[in-house]
Scaffold this active site. Structure first.
Site, PDB file in Angstrom:
ATOM      1  N   TYR A   1       5.540  24.226 -38.961  1.00  0.00           N
ATOM      2  CA  TYR A   1       6.543  25.299 -39.112  1.00  0.00           C
ATOM      3  C   TYR A   1       6.634  25.731 -40.574  1.00  0.00           C
ATOM      4  CZ  TYR A   1      10.833  27.905 -38.049  1.00  0.00           C
ATOM      5  OH  TYR A   1      11.764  28.897 -37.862  1.00  0.00           O
TER       6      TYR A   1
ATOM      7  N   SER B   1      11.686  32.700 -42.001  1.00  0.00           N
ATOM      8  CA  SER B   1      12.676  31.613 -41.987  1.00  0.00           C
ATOM      9  C   SER B   1      12.982  31.229 -43.430  1.00  0.00           C
ATOM     10  CB  SER B   1      12.078  30.395 -41.267  1.00  0.00           C
ATOM     11  OG  SER B   1      12.839  29.241 -41.533  1.00  0.00           O
TER      12      SER B   1
HETATM   13  P1  NAD Z   1      14.260  30.839 -29.487  1.00  0.00           P
HETATM   14  O1  NAD Z   1      13.507  29.604 -29.179  1.00  0.00           O
HETATM   15  O2  NAD Z   1      15.599  31.029 -28.910  1.00  0.00           O
HETATM   16  O3  NAD Z   1      13.398  32.126 -29.183  1.00  0.00           O
HETATM   17  C1  NAD Z   1      12.038  32.183 -29.503  1.00  0.00           C
HETATM   18  C2  NAD Z   1      11.436  33.253 -28.670  1.00  0.00           C
HETATM   19  O4  NAD Z   1      10.021  33.265 -28.892  1.00  0.00           O
HETATM   20  C3  NAD Z   1      11.669  33.003 -27.185  1.00  0.00           C
HETATM   21  O5  NAD Z   1      11.952  34.223 -26.532  1.00  0.00           O
HETATM   22  C4  NAD Z   1      10.338  32.430 -26.743  1.00  0.00           C
HETATM   23  O6  NAD Z   1      10.072  32.635 -25.375  1.00  0.00           O
HETATM   24  C5  NAD Z   1       9.393  33.220 -27.632  1.00  0.00           C
HETATM   25  N1  NAD Z   1       8.078  32.611 -27.711  1.00  0.00           N
HETATM   26  C6  NAD Z   1       7.761  31.372 -28.154  1.00  0.00           C
HETATM   27  N2  NAD Z   1       6.446  31.161 -27.979  1.00  0.00           N
HETATM   28  C7  NAD Z   1       5.935  32.289 -27.420  1.00  0.00           C
HETATM   29  C8  NAD Z   1       4.656  32.685 -26.999  1.00  0.00           C
HETATM   30  N3  NAD Z   1       3.611  31.856 -27.099  1.00  0.00           N
HETATM   31  N4  NAD Z   1       4.479  33.917 -26.475  1.00  0.00           N
HETATM   32  C9  NAD Z   1       5.534  34.762 -26.350  1.00  0.00           C
HETATM   33  N5  NAD Z   1       6.785  34.438 -26.712  1.00  0.00           N
HETATM   34  C10 NAD Z   1       6.967  33.217 -27.244  1.00  0.00           C
HETATM   35  O7  NAD Z   1      14.340  30.911 -31.069  1.00  0.00           O
HETATM   36  P2  NAD Z   1      15.028  31.935 -32.083  1.00  0.00           P
HETATM   37  O8  NAD Z   1      15.895  31.134 -32.927  1.00  0.00           O
HETATM   38  O9  NAD Z   1      15.542  33.136 -31.401  1.00  0.00           O
HETATM   39  O10 NAD Z   1      13.724  32.288 -32.934  1.00  0.00           O
HETATM   40  C11 NAD Z   1      13.202  33.581 -33.115  1.00  0.00           C
HETATM   41  C12 NAD Z   1      12.482  33.607 -34.437  1.00  0.00           C
HETATM   42  O11 NAD Z   1      13.439  33.344 -35.483  1.00  0.00           O
HETATM   43  C13 NAD Z   1      11.387  32.569 -34.596  1.00  0.00           C
HETATM   44  O12 NAD Z   1      10.272  33.142 -35.253  1.00  0.00           O
HETATM   45  C14 NAD Z   1      12.029  31.515 -35.479  1.00  0.00           C
HETATM   46  O13 NAD Z   1      11.086  30.802 -36.236  1.00  0.00           O
HETATM   47  C15 NAD Z   1      12.918  32.368 -36.353  1.00  0.00           C
HETATM   48  N6  NAD Z   1      14.010  31.617 -36.971  1.00  0.00           N
HETATM   49  C16 NAD Z   1      15.036  31.121 -36.231  1.00  0.00           C
HETATM   50  C17 NAD Z   1      16.028  30.402 -36.881  1.00  0.00           C
HETATM   51  C18 NAD Z   1      17.207  29.825 -36.149  1.00  0.00           C
HETATM   52  O14 NAD Z   1      17.997  29.088 -36.764  1.00  0.00           O
HETATM   53  N7  NAD Z   1      17.408  30.108 -34.885  1.00  0.00           N
HETATM   54  C19 NAD Z   1      15.965  30.174 -38.256  1.00  0.00           C
HETATM   55  C20 NAD Z   1      14.895  30.695 -38.960  1.00  0.00           C
HETATM   56  C21 NAD Z   1      13.922  31.405 -38.316  1.00  0.00           C
END
Ligand code: NAD
Length: 266
Positions: free
Chosen positions: A162, A149
């Site tokens: 986080y 991130s």
């Molecule tokens: P999201 O919440 O849509 O998806 C997260 C995914 O992780 C989901 O499929 C959820 O079921 C899964 N997950 C969470 N806990 C879990 C567990 N204990 N076991 C198995 N699966 C689990 O979020 P996203 O935005 O798609 O995030 C994906 C990654 O991207 C994350 O690591 C997040 O930190 C990172 N990220 C996202 C953003 C953003 O703006 N969306 C920005 C920076 C980083």
């Protein structure tokens, strides 16, 4: 050349954790479209079945569902075992599962801090451990990509777990990259900025908050999942064959000290 042989990830085996929605779901579709066999992870198999049905057929083999909670060591070990057995190998591990919990830092509950660290940090270590052991035993040049991130670098008040977790991910990537570079194993991260996914429903579904967020971003818009999947695909591909230990920020300029866009300091 047939259409199949032009697919960039034909005959590649790729595990994506946290694939039930958001960036992980998009990455699964992206890699499958490019010919890969993908193992999709999430906590519940039934939530992954609709995605499995939407994945284009791989050039060889079958896709897999490997359900399990990334916060539970036994589940992570089983997910890795099922993937390695089901695929008879693994080429790319994508540690994407992640979560965050909001709270003023003076009130943070240890169980919440630990819950975030378990998914965002410990699961990365456990998945990497199993993949690296397999790759070393089989003399295979595997590839690890972690979804970090911008908060690997930028503080995120009220989200101490986080911030800590993504900071840790940056150094896990660098440490593993250095330890395994001589074996041809690469380890990198992508660092998304603000991306439209369910984790951000609080502002993406509210037009005023959406605009306020977009105004903070030098490119004046949040990113799409596709833009993160594209970066993951680059890091998984031969085009990045000499890149290891790096974090690729995919953030529309969010890490560029946006306050300096106008000259206020001199
Ligand atoms: P999201 O919440 O849509 O998806 C997260 C995914 O992780 C989901 O499929 C959820 O079921 C899964 N997950 C969470 N806990 C879990 C567990 N204990 N076991 C198995 N699966 C689990 O979020 P996203 O935005 O798609 O995030 C994906 C990654 O991207 C994350 O690591 C997040 O930190 C990172 N990220 C996202 C953003 C953003 O703006 N969306 C920005 C920076 C980083």
């Amino acid at each position: 050349m047939t259409e199949q042989t032009t697919k960039r990830f034909a005959n590649k085996k790729i595990l994506i954790t946290g694939a039930s929605q958001g960036i992980g779901e998009d990455a699964a579709l992206h890699f499958a479209r490019e010919g890969a066999q993908v193992a999709i992870n999430g906590r519940k198999a039934e939530k992954l079945r609709p995605l499995l049905d939407r994945l284009p057929k791989p050039v060889s083999g079958e896709h897999l569902i490997v359900a399990g909670d990334m916060a539970v060591e036994a589940d992570v070990d089983r997910v890795m075992e099922e993937t390695l057995k089901g695929f008879q190998g693994l080429d790319v591990l994508i540690c994407n599962a992640g979560m965050q919990i909001e709270c003023p830092s003076e009130d943070i509950a240890l169980k919440d801090f630990n819950a975030v660290m378990a998914v965002n940090v410990t699961a990365v270590v456990l998945c990497a451990r199993a993949a690296l052991k397999y790759w070393r035993q089989n003399d295979h040049k595997g590839n690890i990509i972690v979804n970090s991130s911008v908060h690997q670098q930028v503080p995120k008040p009220h989200y101490l777990g986080y911030s800590a977790s993504k900071g840790a991910v940056g150094n896990i990537v660098r440490t593993l990259a250095l330890e395994y570079a001589r074996f041809g194993i690469r380890v990198n991260a992508v660092a998304p900025g603000a991306i439209v996914t369910p984790i951000n429903d609080a502002w993406t579904k509210d037009p005023e908050k959406y605009k306020a967020t977009a105004d903070h971003i030098p490119m004046r818009r949040p990113g799409e999942c596709r833009e993160i999947s594209d970066a993951m695909a680059f890091l998984a591909s031969k085009e990045s064959s000499y890149i290891t230990g790096q974090t690729l920020f995919v953030d529309g300029g969010l890490t560029l000290y946006a306050d300096f866009e106008q000259n206020w300091s001199s």
